[in-house]
Write a protein that holds these residues in place. Structure first.
Motif, PDB file in Angstrom:
ATOM      1  N   ASN A   4       0.820  -1.209   0.000  1.00 40.09           N
ATOM      2  CA  ASN A   4       0.000   0.000   0.000  1.00 40.09           C
ATOM      3  C   ASN A   4       0.854   1.259   0.000  1.00 40.09           C
ATOM      4  O   ASN A   4       0.348   2.346  -0.132  1.00 40.09           O
ATOM      5  CB  ASN A   4      -0.925   0.022   1.222  1.00 40.09           C
ATOM      6  N   THR A   5       2.158   1.093   0.193  1.00 44.49           N
ATOM      7  CA  THR A   5       3.077   2.227   0.217  1.00 44.49           C
ATOM      8  C   THR A   5       3.527   2.527  -1.207  1.00 44.49           C
ATOM      9  O   THR A   5       4.018   1.641  -1.898  1.00 44.49           O
ATOM     10  CB  THR A   5       4.324   1.908   1.074  1.00 44.49           C
ATOM     11  N   PRO A   6       3.329   3.782  -1.672  1.00 50.00           N
ATOM     12  CA  PRO A   6       3.789   4.109  -3.026  1.00 50.00           C
ATOM     13  C   PRO A   6       5.307   3.966  -3.123  1.00 50.00           C
ATOM     14  O   PRO A   6       6.018   4.242  -2.165  1.00 50.00           O
ATOM     15  CB  PRO A   6       3.358   5.552  -3.237  1.00 50.00           C
ATOM     16  N   GLN A   7       5.784   3.529  -4.255  1.00 51.85           N
ATOM     17  CA  GLN A   7       7.216   3.367  -4.479  1.00 51.85           C
ATOM     18  C   GLN A   7       7.744   4.579  -5.245  1.00 51.85           C
ATOM     19  O   GLN A   7       7.158   4.994  -6.241  1.00 51.85           O
ATOM     20  CB  GLN A   7       7.501   2.084  -5.257  1.00 51.85           C
ATOM     21  N   TYR A   8       8.829   5.147  -4.758  1.00 52.40           N
ATOM     22  CA  TYR A   8       9.466   6.303  -5.376  1.00 52.40           C
ATOM     23  C   TYR A   8      10.821   5.871  -5.903  1.00 52.40           C
ATOM     24  O   TYR A   8      11.341   4.829  -5.506  1.00 52.40           O
ATOM     25  CB  TYR A   8       9.658   7.423  -4.340  1.00 52.40           C
ATOM     26  N   PRO A   9      11.404   6.685  -6.784  1.00 51.93           N
ATOM     27  CA  PRO A   9      12.784   6.372  -7.172  1.00 51.93           C
ATOM     28  C   PRO A   9      13.639   6.198  -5.915  1.00 51.93           C
ATOM     29  O   PRO A   9      13.383   6.822  -4.883  1.00 51.93           O
ATOM     30  CB  PRO A   9      13.213   7.590  -7.984  1.00 51.93           C
ATOM     31  N   GLU A  10      14.635   5.356  -6.007  1.00 45.61           N
ATOM     32  CA  GLU A  10      15.434   4.959  -4.843  1.00 45.61           C
ATOM     33  C   GLU A  10      15.955   6.140  -4.017  1.00 45.61           C
ATOM     34  O   GLU A  10      15.872   6.134  -2.789  1.00 45.61           O
ATOM     35  CB  GLU A  10      16.600   4.087  -5.312  1.00 45.61           C
ATOM     36  N   THR A  11      16.474   7.160  -4.688  1.00 41.67           N
ATOM     37  CA  THR A  11      17.029   8.301  -3.953  1.00 41.67           C
ATOM     38  C   THR A  11      15.940   9.045  -3.183  1.00 41.67           C
ATOM     39  O   THR A  11      16.133   9.400  -2.025  1.00 41.67           O
ATOM     40  CB  THR A  11      17.732   9.273  -4.921  1.00 41.67           C
ATOM     41  N   LEU A  12      14.796   9.242  -3.819  1.00 39.75           N
ATOM     42  CA  LEU A  12      13.702   9.924  -3.126  1.00 39.75           C
ATOM     43  C   LEU A  12      13.198   9.087  -1.958  1.00 39.75           C
ATOM     44  O   LEU A  12      12.889   9.623  -0.893  1.00 39.75           O
ATOM     45  CB  LEU A  12      12.556  10.231  -4.089  1.00 39.75           C
ATOM     46  N   ILE A  40       9.233  16.645  -1.310  1.00 38.65           N
ATOM     47  CA  ILE A  40       8.580  17.334  -2.426  1.00 38.65           C
ATOM     48  C   ILE A  40       9.208  18.711  -2.642  1.00 38.65           C
ATOM     49  O   ILE A  40       9.463  19.120  -3.779  1.00 38.65           O
ATOM     50  CB  ILE A  40       7.062  17.437  -2.188  1.00 38.65           C
ATOM     51  N   LEU A  41       9.502  19.422  -1.547  1.00 38.76           N
ATOM     52  CA  LEU A  41      10.151  20.733  -1.663  1.00 38.76           C
ATOM     53  C   LEU A  41      11.521  20.603  -2.324  1.00 38.76           C
ATOM     54  O   LEU A  41      11.870  21.394  -3.213  1.00 38.76           O
ATOM     55  CB  LEU A  41      10.283  21.388  -0.288  1.00 38.76           C
ATOM     56  N   PHE A  46      15.125  21.271  -6.747  1.00 40.69           N
ATOM     57  CA  PHE A  46      16.305  20.744  -7.429  1.00 40.69           C
ATOM     58  C   PHE A  46      15.995  19.691  -8.489  1.00 40.69           C
ATOM     59  O   PHE A  46      16.914  19.161  -9.116  1.00 40.69           O
ATOM     60  CB  PHE A  46      17.279  20.147  -6.402  1.00 40.69           C
ATOM     61  N   GLY A  47      14.722  19.372  -8.676  1.00 42.40           N
ATOM     62  CA  GLY A  47      14.340  18.346  -9.642  1.00 42.40           C
ATOM     63  C   GLY A  47      14.860  18.646 -11.035  1.00 42.40           C
ATOM     64  O   GLY A  47      14.775  19.769 -11.509  1.00 42.40           O
ATOM     65  N   GLY A  48      15.413  17.651 -11.681  1.00 39.69           N
ATOM     66  CA  GLY A  48      15.953  17.805 -13.028  1.00 39.69           C
ATOM     67  C   GLY A  48      17.394  18.272 -13.073  1.00 39.69           C
ATOM     68  O   GLY A  48      18.023  18.250 -14.125  1.00 39.69           O
ATOM     69  N   LEU A  49      17.936  18.675 -11.922  1.00 34.89           N
ATOM     70  CA  LEU A  49      19.331  19.127 -11.869  1.00 34.89           C
ATOM     71  C   LEU A  49      20.218  18.012 -11.358  1.00 34.89           C
ATOM     72  O   LEU A  49      19.799  17.216 -10.518  1.00 34.89           O
ATOM     73  CB  LEU A  49      19.474  20.322 -10.918  1.00 34.89           C
ATOM     74  N   GLN A  50      21.412  17.958 -11.853  1.00 31.92           N
ATOM     75  CA  GLN A  50      22.405  17.070 -11.263  1.00 31.92           C
ATOM     76  C   GLN A  50      23.123  17.899 -10.210  1.00 31.92           C
ATOM     77  O   GLN A  50      23.936  18.750 -10.531  1.00 31.92           O
ATOM     78  CB  GLN A  50      23.371  16.548 -12.314  1.00 31.92           C
TER      79      GLN A  50
END
Length: 108
Positions: A4-12, A40-41, A46-50
């Motif tokens: 029931n827990t949503p899965q996020y990319p590993e780092t998140l 989320i903040l 920083f989303g999309g940035l390396q």
């Protein structure tokens, strides 16, 4: 069996776990919700940035140096050296770096 827990990319997911543990340890009443908001903040910011995140030792040293620079006008170098376990020469070097950085940034 699906979770029931949503899965996020590993780092998140790792960030979510770290923040949840931190907020729980600090006695926050809703650590999971606050952790999700923090992730989320960070993602919005920083989303999309390396982005390179330095090890905590470097961050702590940098924050210490900012603190020393801010105290420099109010305390003697010798007192700062004793307070931070540094030499006076190191204190003067930190103050000089802080001064140069503030001038480059156009700060007083």
């Amino acid at each position: 069996m699906p979770s029931n827990t949503p899965q996020y990319p590993e780092t998140l997911q790792h960030m979510l776990d770290v923040f949840t543990r931190l907020f729980s340890d600090k006695g926050i009443k809703t650590p999971n919700q606050l952790a999700l908001e923090a992730v989320i903040l960070i993602s919005d910011t920083f989303g999309g940035l390396q982005t390179y995140i330095p090890k905590s030792e470097g961050v702590r040293r940098h924050l210490r140096d900012i603190e020393i620079y801010r105290k420099a006008g109010k305390q003697k170098a010798r007192d700062l050296a004793l307070e931070y376990g540094l030499t006076e020469a190191q204190i003067y070097s930190i103050i000089k770096r802080g001064y140069n950085n503030s001038r480059q940034a156009g700060l007083p």
